[in-house]
Motif scaffolding. Structure first.
Motif, PDB file in Angstrom:
ATOM      1  N   PRO A 128      16.547   1.146  -5.635  1.00 48.75           N
ATOM      2  CA  PRO A 128      16.041   1.765  -4.403  1.00 48.75           C
ATOM      3  C   PRO A 128      16.186   0.810  -3.210  1.00 48.75           C
ATOM      4  O   PRO A 128      16.020  -0.398  -3.345  1.00 48.75           O
ATOM      5  CB  PRO A 128      14.562   2.016  -4.713  1.00 48.75           C
ATOM      6  N   LEU A 129      16.513   1.383  -2.055  1.00 50.20           N
ATOM      7  CA  LEU A 129      16.717   0.604  -0.829  1.00 50.20           C
ATOM      8  C   LEU A 129      15.727   1.050   0.245  1.00 50.20           C
ATOM      9  O   LEU A 129      15.574   2.243   0.498  1.00 50.20           O
ATOM     10  CB  LEU A 129      18.136   0.796  -0.296  1.00 50.20           C
ATOM     11  N   ASN A 130      15.099   0.092   0.885  1.00 52.08           N
ATOM     12  CA  ASN A 130      14.241   0.420   2.020  1.00 52.08           C
ATOM     13  C   ASN A 130      15.033   0.545   3.310  1.00 52.08           C
ATOM     14  O   ASN A 130      14.576   1.203   4.246  1.00 52.08           O
ATOM     15  CB  ASN A 130      13.155  -0.643   2.209  1.00 52.08           C
ATOM     16  N   LYS A 131      16.199  -0.093   3.339  1.00 54.22           N
ATOM     17  CA  LYS A 131      16.950  -0.089   4.593  1.00 54.22           C
ATOM     18  C   LYS A 131      18.403  -0.433   4.308  1.00 54.22           C
ATOM     19  O   LYS A 131      18.701  -1.275   3.467  1.00 54.22           O
ATOM     20  CB  LYS A 131      16.342  -1.141   5.533  1.00 54.22           C
ATOM     21  N   LEU A 156       0.812  -1.212   0.000  1.00 50.43           N
ATOM     22  CA  LEU A 156       0.000   0.000   0.000  1.00 50.43           C
ATOM     23  C   LEU A 156       0.850   1.268   0.000  1.00 50.43           C
ATOM     24  O   LEU A 156       0.405   2.327  -0.442  1.00 50.43           O
ATOM     25  CB  LEU A 156      -0.926   0.011   1.216  1.00 50.43           C
ATOM     26  N   PHE A 157       2.069   1.141   0.516  1.00 50.74           N
ATOM     27  CA  PHE A 157       2.954   2.298   0.642  1.00 50.74           C
ATOM     28  C   PHE A 157       4.381   1.784   0.606  1.00 50.74           C
ATOM     29  O   PHE A 157       4.693   0.766   1.224  1.00 50.74           O
ATOM     30  CB  PHE A 157       2.684   3.025   1.967  1.00 50.74           C
ATOM     31  N   ASN A 158       5.240   2.482  -0.130  1.00 49.51           N
ATOM     32  CA  ASN A 158       6.659   2.127  -0.169  1.00 49.51           C
ATOM     33  C   ASN A 158       7.457   3.390  -0.427  1.00 49.51           C
ATOM     34  O   ASN A 158       7.357   3.987  -1.495  1.00 49.51           O
ATOM     35  CB  ASN A 158       6.932   1.096  -1.271  1.00 49.51           C
ATOM     36  N   GLN A 159       8.193   3.811   0.575  1.00 46.39           N
ATOM     37  CA  GLN A 159       9.026   4.999   0.431  1.00 46.39           C
ATOM     38  C   GLN A 159      10.481   4.594   0.642  1.00 46.39           C
ATOM     39  O   GLN A 159      11.020   4.705   1.737  1.00 46.39           O
ATOM     40  CB  GLN A 159       8.630   6.097   1.411  1.00 46.39           C
ATOM     41  N   ALA A 160      11.090   4.106  -0.413  1.00 48.76           N
ATOM     42  CA  ALA A 160      12.481   3.666  -0.375  1.00 48.76           C
ATOM     43  C   ALA A 160      13.417   4.835  -0.656  1.00 48.76           C
ATOM     44  O   ALA A 160      13.006   5.857  -1.223  1.00 48.76           O
ATOM     45  CB  ALA A 160      12.693   2.576  -1.425  1.00 48.76           C
ATOM     46  N   MET A 161      14.670   4.664  -0.279  1.00 48.85           N
ATOM     47  CA  MET A 161      15.717   5.604  -0.682  1.00 48.85           C
ATOM     48  C   MET A 161      15.953   5.411  -2.172  1.00 48.85           C
ATOM     49  O   MET A 161      15.850   4.299  -2.683  1.00 48.85           O
ATOM     50  CB  MET A 161      17.042   5.289   0.031  1.00 48.85           C
ATOM     51  N   THR A 162      16.291   6.469  -2.860  1.00 50.19           N
ATOM     52  CA  THR A 162      16.693   6.311  -4.260  1.00 50.19           C
ATOM     53  C   THR A 162      18.023   5.573  -4.278  1.00 50.19           C
ATOM     54  O   THR A 162      18.745   5.514  -3.266  1.00 50.19           O
ATOM     55  CB  THR A 162      16.863   7.674  -4.951  1.00 50.19           C
TER      56      THR A 162
END
Length: 147
Positions: A121-124, A43-49
């Motif tokens: 993109p990385l989430n963590k 529903l939501f994904n805010q990864a680092m570029t």
């Protein structure tokens, strides 16, 4: 259910709690990803570029830490043999890479140049280091948030 863990590291708990039958949500990566347990949809994904992630990986090269990133069902590290840290709380040495990759249900892979590999993109970005090293950084720099 909310955690800093990846989605894969939370799914067994969600299944045990039958969250798919109760309109449950998994909030993973400290809020960067939200998954609907019933549909499995993100529903939501805010990864680092990729550029932001590479900048962080470049920055942490100056510290005595072990960076770990994930993609799909794999954890990637620079060196699978550089894996021991001292866990002061329990007074033992652990294989931190194995501990973290198993916790997220990841397979482990080595990439000699993690920075060049991380072109997505990385989430963590997980960093591990000994408690002695972290304490020495805090004492010397008077700022534990530098890493």
């Amino acid at each position: 259910m909310a955690s800093g863990r990846p989605v894969g590291g939370m799914q067994d708990f969600a299944k045990e709690l039958a969250m798919n039958k109760h309109h449950g949500l998994l909030v993973a990566y400290n809020g960067a990803v939200v998954v609907d347990c019933e549909s499995g949809n993100i529903l939501f994904n805010q990864a680092m570029t990729a550029e932001e992630g590479q900048a962080v990986l470049e920055h942490v090269k100056q510290f005595d830490v072990i960076p770990m990133i994930s993609k799909g069902n794999h954890t990637y590290v620079n060196d699978v043999y550089n894996n021991r840290i001292h866990w002061e709380k329990k007074n033992l040495d652990i294989n931190i890479i194995e501990y973290e990759s198993h916790g997220g249900k990841y397979l482990l892979d080595e990439k000699r140049d993690l920075l060049a590999f991380a072109d997505f993109p990385l989430n963590k970005i997980l960093l591990a280091g000994s408690s002695d090293y972290r304490l020495s950084c805090c004492t010397l720099q008077r700022n534990c948030c530098t890493i």
